[in-house]
Enzyme design. Structure first.
Site, PDB file in Angstrom:
ATOM      1  N   GLU A  62       2.919  -6.188  -4.043  1.00  0.00           N
ATOM      2  CA  GLU A  62       1.623  -6.046  -3.366  1.00  0.00           C
ATOM      3  C   GLU A  62       1.514  -7.220  -2.401  1.00  0.00           C
ATOM      4  O   GLU A  62       1.292  -8.355  -2.824  1.00  0.00           O
ATOM      5  CB  GLU A  62       0.475  -6.088  -4.388  1.00  0.00           C
ATOM      6  CG  GLU A  62       0.479  -4.942  -5.389  1.00  0.00           C
ATOM      7  CD  GLU A  62       0.172  -3.593  -4.762  1.00  0.00           C
ATOM      8  OE1 GLU A  62      -0.281  -3.539  -3.596  1.00  0.00           O
ATOM      9  OE2 GLU A  62       0.399  -2.577  -5.442  1.00  0.00           O
TER      10      GLU A  62
ATOM     11  N   CYS B 141      -6.499  -9.518   1.180  1.00  0.00           N
ATOM     12  CA  CYS B 141      -5.445  -8.726   1.824  1.00  0.00           C
ATOM     13  C   CYS B 141      -6.028  -7.476   2.452  1.00  0.00           C
ATOM     14  O   CYS B 141      -5.435  -6.889   3.348  1.00  0.00           O
ATOM     15  CB  CYS B 141      -4.346  -8.386   0.826  1.00  0.00           C
ATOM     16  SG  CYS B 141      -4.953  -7.581  -0.649  1.00  0.00           S
TER      17      CYS B 141
END
Ligand code: ADP
Length: 517
Positions: free
Chosen positions: A241, A275
């Protein structure tokens, strides 16, 4: 965070980023203990993996209740360690973690139990199943921006399936790592089912090389690539991720007031260290000037600080300040205009950065192409739908995106064209809050997905099982082949032709059975 030696033991000194105060010292895990961690994890796996799901879920329920009881203390620990405001600690770090535990308690049994699948007619008399077998010891390496959620959600997802877990939390927020260790311990998880290794990248690298059975990594693209290389050497499966550079596209027919509030929240929540934050804002030219004014008003009304009513906290990681500065410097040198915030040379000492909106930027600037992870928002006008899509898809990232319009058809059409792990329509970031949806990136934003059903199953070997009662002495495709070819030819022709010829199928099938005698 600093590292120093006290005798033989390395210690992490925890400095609260918002105040600069030293708030704790945490012992680093010596790398020579790596094999011991894996040995303990493997031993604990034998018992943990043999428990029923409901037995495992009993520990999850205790963990959840403990977190509910101690929510305020946990929020304060997160806030001290990261500099984020309390509201964000509770809304964006604790809530998603609790919701993930809840989701797993409700759905793990159904998702991980043996699944029956259909068996084709040609395999008459057999039954087919998929079983989910835990992999072993899972290594979770987590970052500092949402230090609770991004460590605990993969941990519990792996534990649910019967794996044991080693967590290596970020050295930038070690206090939260300690808090997680303490929560699992007090929830009564058996020794060795979870272990926490404290320390920096050397510790992370040593555990990565220690041959875990799975690596779940959340962090930068740079480190993700290093981890993937090590994993490739040892053939270890991974989920990565990584970063994002999420576009927000505002069409002229959108609810502009809502979109302006969303842009300011989406870009500056957690000081932009997200993010999935809105990192690039594209606005249809027809409403560009009007929208920019609305956005500036929203941003200028935000209050930065540490108290309970503050909107935006401090940056967490000192090194991140220079990334933001470098991108802003380059943009300004190339003609960008500051709409809110200060010139970098006017920035004050400390970890609070001005909330900065910038216009007059080019697609090939760092501010558009590279992840900022800070409170910096470039705004760019666009002329039509296809230009907006091409701007949005024009980076190496593809994690999340948002589209703003009242035209549902247009929104869905654009959503389908975005190369992105998630898309939000008339909202920002929020897909991550529904644990029933998959989470993960395209392109350099990552490999794999978690959350939802897949998020539990990735930590298991998917095992195909076929059962036969074993009553017939031989299968039709076994030896001897004598005389079988024409029968198979007719059998498959009758079976696979558009209009299936059942009579011929039955005739040839019976002939094949007979030829086995
Ligand atoms: P960030 O800038 O978001 O902290 P990093 O990728 O540097 O991103 O760090 C994320 C996590 O990865 C942290 O826990 C860090 O200690 C760990 N880490 C950094 N380098 C390595 C490495 N070479 N091997 C394993 N883990 C690492």
């Amino acid at each position: 965070m600093n590292v120093h030696s006290a005798g033989q033991v390395q210690k992490l000194t925890v400095i609260a980023p918002a105040t600069g105060d030293v708030i704790a010292e945490i012992e680093e895990t010596p790398v020579h203990e790596v094999p011991l961690f894996y040995q303990k994890g493997k031993e604990a796996f034998i018992v943990w993996s043999s428990l029923s799901l409901s037995e495992r879920m009993a520990y999850f329920k205790k963990l959840k209740q403990l977190m509910v009881d101690e929510m305020d203390q946990i929020a304060r620990t997160i806030s001290d360690d990261t500099g984020k405001v309390l509201t964000e600690a509770i809304v964006a770090d604790i809530m998603p973690t609790l919701d993930a535990i809840d989701h797993i308690i409700k759905h793990a049994e159904k998702v991980l139990r043996r699944q029956k699948v259909k068996t084709p007619l040609l395999l008459l008399g057999k039954k087919s199943f998929i079983e989910y077998m835990p992999r072993g010891v899972v290594l979770v390496i987590s970052p500092w921006n949402y230090p609770l959620q991004l460590a605990m959600v993969p941990m519990i997802s792996a534990l649910a399936g019967g794996n044991t877990v080693i967590l290596k939390p970020s050295e930038v927020t070690p206090l939260v790592g300690k808090c997680i260790e303490d929560l699992f311990k007090r929830a009564g998880f058996p020794e060795g089912t979870f272990q926490v290794a404290h320390g920096g990248k050397e510790v992370g690298a040593a555990f990565t090389a220690g041959k875990p059975d799975y690596i779940f990594f959340t962090g930068s693209v740079r480190t993700g690539k290093i981890i993937q290389q090590q994993a490739a050497k040892d053939l270890i499966p991974t989920t990565l991720e990584l970063g994002g550079k999420d576009p927000m596209i505002v069409f002229g027919d959108a609810n502009l007031e809502r979109a302006a509030k969303a842009a300011s929240w989406g870009a500056f929540t957690n000081s932009g260290q997200v993010c999935m934050s809105a990192e690039r804002l594209y606005v249809e030219r027809t409403v560009y000037d009007q929208f920019l004014e609305m956005l500036k008003k929203e941003v200028n009304s935000l209050k930065q600080g540490t108290d309970e009513n503050a909107d935006v906290g401090s940056m967490t990681f000192p090194a991140q300040k220079s990334v933001v500065k470098e991108q802003l410097d380059e943009a300004l040198e190339r003609g960008a205009r500051l709409e809110t915030g200060l010139m970098p040379f006017e920035w004050q000492e400390g970890m609070f950065l001005p909330l900065t909106v910038v216009t007059n930027v080019e697609q090939n600037m760092k501010i558009i192409q590279e992840e900022t992870f800070g409170p910096l928002l470039p705004v760019v006008p666009f002329d039509n739908e296809s230009e907006a899509v091409s701007f949005a898809n024009g980076t190496v990232f593809g994690l999340n995106a948002s589209i703003w319009t009242k035209d549902k058809q247009k929104a869905r059409r654009v959503a389908s064209k975005l190369v992105s792990g998630a898309v939000v329509i008339n909202d920002v970031i929020i897909t991550v809050a529904n644990h029933g949806l998959p989470f993960g990136g395209t392109k350099e934003s990552g490999i794999g997905r978690y959350h939802a059903e897949g998020g539990l199953r990735i930590f298991c070997h998917e095992k195909a099982i076929m059962e036969d009662l074993g009553l017939m002495n031989a299968e039709i495709q076994w030896y001897p082949y004598k005389g079988k070819y024409p029968l198979f030819l007719n059998l498959f022709k009758s079976y696979f032709s558009d209009k299936r010829d059942w009579l011929s199928f039955a005739k040839n099938y019976l002939a094949l059975l007979r030829s086995n005698k």
